[in-house]
Design a protein around this motif. Structure first.
Motif, PDB file in Angstrom:
ATOM      1  N   ILE A 118       0.911  -1.329   0.180  1.00  0.00           N
ATOM      2  CA  ILE A 118      -0.122   0.317   0.271  1.00  0.00           C
ATOM      3  C   ILE A 118       0.386   1.344  -0.035  1.00  0.00           C
ATOM      4  CG2 ILE A 118      -1.731   1.353   1.047  1.00  0.00           C
ATOM      5  CD1 ILE A 118      -3.144  -1.359   2.885  1.00  0.00           C
ATOM      6  N   PHE A 119       0.468   2.436  -0.278  1.00  0.00           N
ATOM      7  CA  PHE A 119       0.926   3.531  -1.206  1.00  0.00           C
ATOM      8  C   PHE A 119       0.178   4.605  -0.394  1.00  0.00           C
ATOM      9  CE2 PHE A 119       2.287   1.344  -4.616  1.00  0.00           C
ATOM     10  CZ  PHE A 119       3.789   1.559  -5.655  1.00  0.00           C
ATOM     11  N   ARG A 120       1.052   4.604   0.636  1.00  0.00           N
ATOM     12  CA  ARG A 120       0.359   6.148   1.883  1.00  0.00           C
ATOM     13  C   ARG A 120       1.192   7.170   1.689  1.00  0.00           C
ATOM     14  NH1 ARG A 120      -2.251   3.637   5.733  1.00  0.00           N
ATOM     15  NH2 ARG A 120      -2.692   1.326   6.402  1.00  0.00           N
ATOM     16  N   CYS A 121      -0.074   8.761   2.539  1.00  0.00           N
ATOM     17  CA  CYS A 121       0.478   9.158   2.900  1.00  0.00           C
ATOM     18  C   CYS A 121       1.531   9.648   3.227  1.00  0.00           C
ATOM     19  CB  CYS A 121      -0.741  10.316   3.254  1.00  0.00           C
ATOM     20  SG  CYS A 121       0.091  12.502   3.444  1.00  0.00           S
ATOM     21  N   VAL A 122       3.489  10.256   2.755  1.00  0.00           N
ATOM     22  CA  VAL A 122       4.113  10.428   3.585  1.00  0.00           C
ATOM     23  C   VAL A 122       3.964  11.319   4.793  1.00  0.00           C
ATOM     24  CG1 VAL A 122       4.935  12.448   2.511  1.00  0.00           C
ATOM     25  CG2 VAL A 122       6.514  10.868   3.609  1.00  0.00           C
ATOM     26  N   CYS A 123       2.779  12.146   5.048  1.00  0.00           N
ATOM     27  CA  CYS A 123       2.176  13.187   5.727  1.00  0.00           C
ATOM     28  C   CYS A 123       1.713  12.902   6.680  1.00  0.00           C
ATOM     29  CB  CYS A 123       2.099  14.308   5.372  1.00  0.00           C
ATOM     30  SG  CYS A 123       2.249  15.114   4.231  1.00  0.00           S
ATOM     31  N   CYS A 124       0.770  12.193   6.794  1.00  0.00           N
ATOM     32  CA  CYS A 124      -0.470  11.591   7.797  1.00  0.00           C
ATOM     33  C   CYS A 124      -0.775   9.616   7.849  1.00  0.00           C
ATOM     34  CB  CYS A 124      -1.248  12.387   8.124  1.00  0.00           C
ATOM     35  SG  CYS A 124      -2.490  11.885   5.957  1.00  0.00           S
ATOM     36  N   ASP A 125       0.315   9.249   6.818  1.00  0.00           N
ATOM     37  CA  ASP A 125      -0.105   7.860   6.900  1.00  0.00           C
ATOM     38  C   ASP A 125      -1.238   6.691   6.258  1.00  0.00           C
ATOM     39  OD1 ASP A 125       1.251   5.447   6.762  1.00  0.00           O
ATOM     40  OD2 ASP A 125       0.311   4.713   8.659  1.00  0.00           O
ATOM     41  N   ASN A 126      -2.140   8.033   5.209  1.00  0.00           N
ATOM     42  CA  ASN A 126      -3.315   7.605   5.088  1.00  0.00           C
ATOM     43  C   ASN A 126      -3.140   6.577   4.193  1.00  0.00           C
ATOM     44  OD1 ASN A 126      -6.177   7.587   4.146  1.00  0.00           O
ATOM     45  ND2 ASN A 126      -6.525   9.877   2.948  1.00  0.00           N
ATOM     46  N   ALA A 127      -4.363   5.603   3.389  1.00  0.00           N
ATOM     47  CA  ALA A 127      -3.777   4.496   2.586  1.00  0.00           C
ATOM     48  C   ALA A 127      -3.921   5.586   1.158  1.00  0.00           C
ATOM     49  CB  ALA A 127      -4.958   3.852   2.980  1.00  0.00           C
ATOM     50  N   LEU A 128      -3.645   5.532   0.649  1.00  0.00           N
ATOM     51  CA  LEU A 128      -4.000   6.565  -0.804  1.00  0.00           C
ATOM     52  C   LEU A 128      -4.089   5.137  -2.510  1.00  0.00           C
ATOM     53  CD1 LEU A 128      -0.889   9.141  -0.277  1.00  0.00           C
ATOM     54  CD2 LEU A 128      -3.605   9.362   0.152  1.00  0.00           C
ATOM     55  N   PHE A 129      -3.048   4.554  -1.957  1.00  0.00           N
ATOM     56  CA  PHE A 129      -3.157   3.779  -3.554  1.00  0.00           C
ATOM     57  C   PHE A 129      -1.903   1.988  -3.465  1.00  0.00           C
ATOM     58  CE2 PHE A 129      -2.769   7.631  -5.265  1.00  0.00           C
ATOM     59  CZ  PHE A 129      -3.498   7.240  -5.525  1.00  0.00           C
ATOM     60  N   SER A 130      -3.504   1.295  -3.903  1.00  0.00           N
ATOM     61  CA  SER A 130      -2.783  -0.094  -3.684  1.00  0.00           C
ATOM     62  C   SER A 130      -1.796  -0.618  -5.044  1.00  0.00           C
ATOM     63  CB  SER A 130      -4.062  -0.914  -3.947  1.00  0.00           C
ATOM     64  OG  SER A 130      -4.129  -2.138  -3.921  1.00  0.00           O
ATOM     65  N   SER A 131      -0.996  -1.773  -4.521  1.00  0.00           N
ATOM     66  CA  SER A 131       0.345  -1.769  -5.866  1.00  0.00           C
ATOM     67  C   SER A 131      -0.815  -2.549  -7.173  1.00  0.00           C
ATOM     68  CB  SER A 131       0.930  -2.515  -5.709  1.00  0.00           C
ATOM     69  OG  SER A 131       0.148  -3.979  -4.957  1.00  0.00           O
ATOM     70  N   GLU A 132      -1.624  -3.085  -6.496  1.00  0.00           N
ATOM     71  CA  GLU A 132      -2.468  -3.222  -7.373  1.00  0.00           C
ATOM     72  C   GLU A 132      -3.115  -3.203  -8.941  1.00  0.00           C
ATOM     73  OE1 GLU A 132      -6.186  -6.189  -5.383  1.00  0.00           O
ATOM     74  OE2 GLU A 132      -4.511  -7.194  -4.512  1.00  0.00           O
ATOM     75  N   THR A 133      -3.513  -1.430  -8.478  1.00  0.00           N
ATOM     76  CA  THR A 133      -3.841  -0.536  -9.682  1.00  0.00           C
ATOM     77  C   THR A 133      -2.507   0.151 -10.094  1.00  0.00           C
ATOM     78  OG1 THR A 133      -4.076   1.437  -7.801  1.00  0.00           O
ATOM     79  CG2 THR A 133      -5.998  -0.817  -8.419  1.00  0.00           C
ATOM     80  N   LYS A 134      -1.596  -0.405  -9.831  1.00  0.00           N
ATOM     81  CA  LYS A 134      -0.463   0.315 -10.679  1.00  0.00           C
ATOM     82  C   LYS A 134      -0.028  -0.212 -11.594  1.00  0.00           C
ATOM     83  CE  LYS A 134       4.656   2.453  -8.622  1.00  0.00           C
ATOM     84  NZ  LYS A 134       5.060   1.714  -9.779  1.00  0.00           N
ATOM     85  N   PHE A 135       0.520   0.690 -12.767  1.00  0.00           N
ATOM     86  CA  PHE A 135       0.643   0.446 -13.735  1.00  0.00           C
ATOM     87  C   PHE A 135       2.231   0.964 -14.552  1.00  0.00           C
ATOM     88  CE2 PHE A 135      -2.220   3.675 -14.806  1.00  0.00           C
ATOM     89  CZ  PHE A 135      -1.759   4.771 -15.838  1.00  0.00           C
ATOM     90  N   GLU A 136       2.700   0.629 -14.842  1.00  0.00           N
ATOM     91  CA  GLU A 136       4.066   1.248 -16.198  1.00  0.00           C
ATOM     92  C   GLU A 136       3.571   2.121 -16.611  1.00  0.00           C
ATOM     93  OE1 GLU A 136       7.184   1.615 -14.983  1.00  0.00           O
ATOM     94  OE2 GLU A 136       6.634   0.185 -13.351  1.00  0.00           O
ATOM     95  N   SER A 137       3.455   3.934 -16.996  1.00  0.00           N
ATOM     96  CA  SER A 137       2.790   4.756 -17.625  1.00  0.00           C
ATOM     97  C   SER A 137       4.085   5.387 -18.377  1.00  0.00           C
ATOM     98  CB  SER A 137       2.582   6.100 -16.626  1.00  0.00           C
ATOM     99  OG  SER A 137       3.433   6.829 -16.409  1.00  0.00           O
TER     100      SER A 137
END
Length: 205
Positions: A118-137
């Motif tokens: 999981i990609f979380r906010c560097v400021c507050c740790d809120n969950a933002l994005f999952s590796s499951e929806t990541k793609f090479e753009s």
């Protein structure tokens, strides 16, 4: 105070001094109105709006160490002075998240990361994005076709470069994350182009 219509309609009947004063008042009023209008344009004022004029609490979706949602939660809206953010963040993370900056492409540490997590906010740790929806753009920035939960991010119109873009920020702390574009893959057709410096990666347990 005379407005522009009064001056145009009645200028011929005033003395030169009166006309000059009316012109100066009118010009000042118009310039002031333009300045106020410009300051309220989306994108122009967004950096200042993120500094505290928000709700006391926000609703987000929490995620566990296994990457699964654990339910919605009402949490405090995180607001800090810039001095506190600077102590907490690296210079690039501060510039990106608190000043809506952009890291150089291919310079971040997660643009080509392929681990599960999981990609979380560097400021507050809120969950933002999952590796499951990541793609090479091919852009040099980490890209996703959807956020981990729509409740966890905020979309606003950004006109800072003379064009209308959709800015993505963290719901919990207003950190600038990046922008979303409509040239992504299926199933959404969207490309959430984020900054590595705005997130930290947590591997799934």
């Amino acid at each position: 105070m005379m407005n522009r219509n009064d001056f145009d309609a009645n200028g011929g009947s005033h003395t030169t001094g009166s006309t000059r004063r009316a012109f100066l008042f009118t010009t000042a009023g118009v310039l002031g109105a333009v300045a106020l209008w410009s300051a309220r344009l989306p994108g122009v004022a967004s950096a200042h709006d993120r500094r505290g004029d928000g709700p006391a609490t926000v609703t987000i979706v929490n995620f566990g160490a296994d990457g699964k949602p654990t339910g919605k939660a009402v949490v405090p809206h995180v607001v800090k002075p810039d001095a506190d953010w600077q102590k907490q963040l690296s210079p690039i993370s501060f510039d990106v998240t608190r000043n809506a900056g952009t890291e150089r492409p291919y310079s971040g540490d997660t643009w080509d990361l392929h681990a599960r997590g999981i990609f979380r906010c560097v400021c507050c740790d809120n969950a933002l994005f999952s590796s499951e929806t990541k793609f090479e753009s091919g852009t040099g920035w980490p890209s996703f076709w959807q956020p981990i939960a729509k409740e966890n991010v905020v979309e606003t119109t950004d006109r800072s470069l003379g064009m209308a873009r959709t800015e993505i920020s963290c719901r919990e702390c207003d950190a600038h994350l990046g922008h979303v574009f409509d040239d992504g893959p299926r199933p959404t057709g969207l490309r959430y182009c984020m900054n590595s410096a705005a997130m930290h990666f947590v591997k799934l347990a």
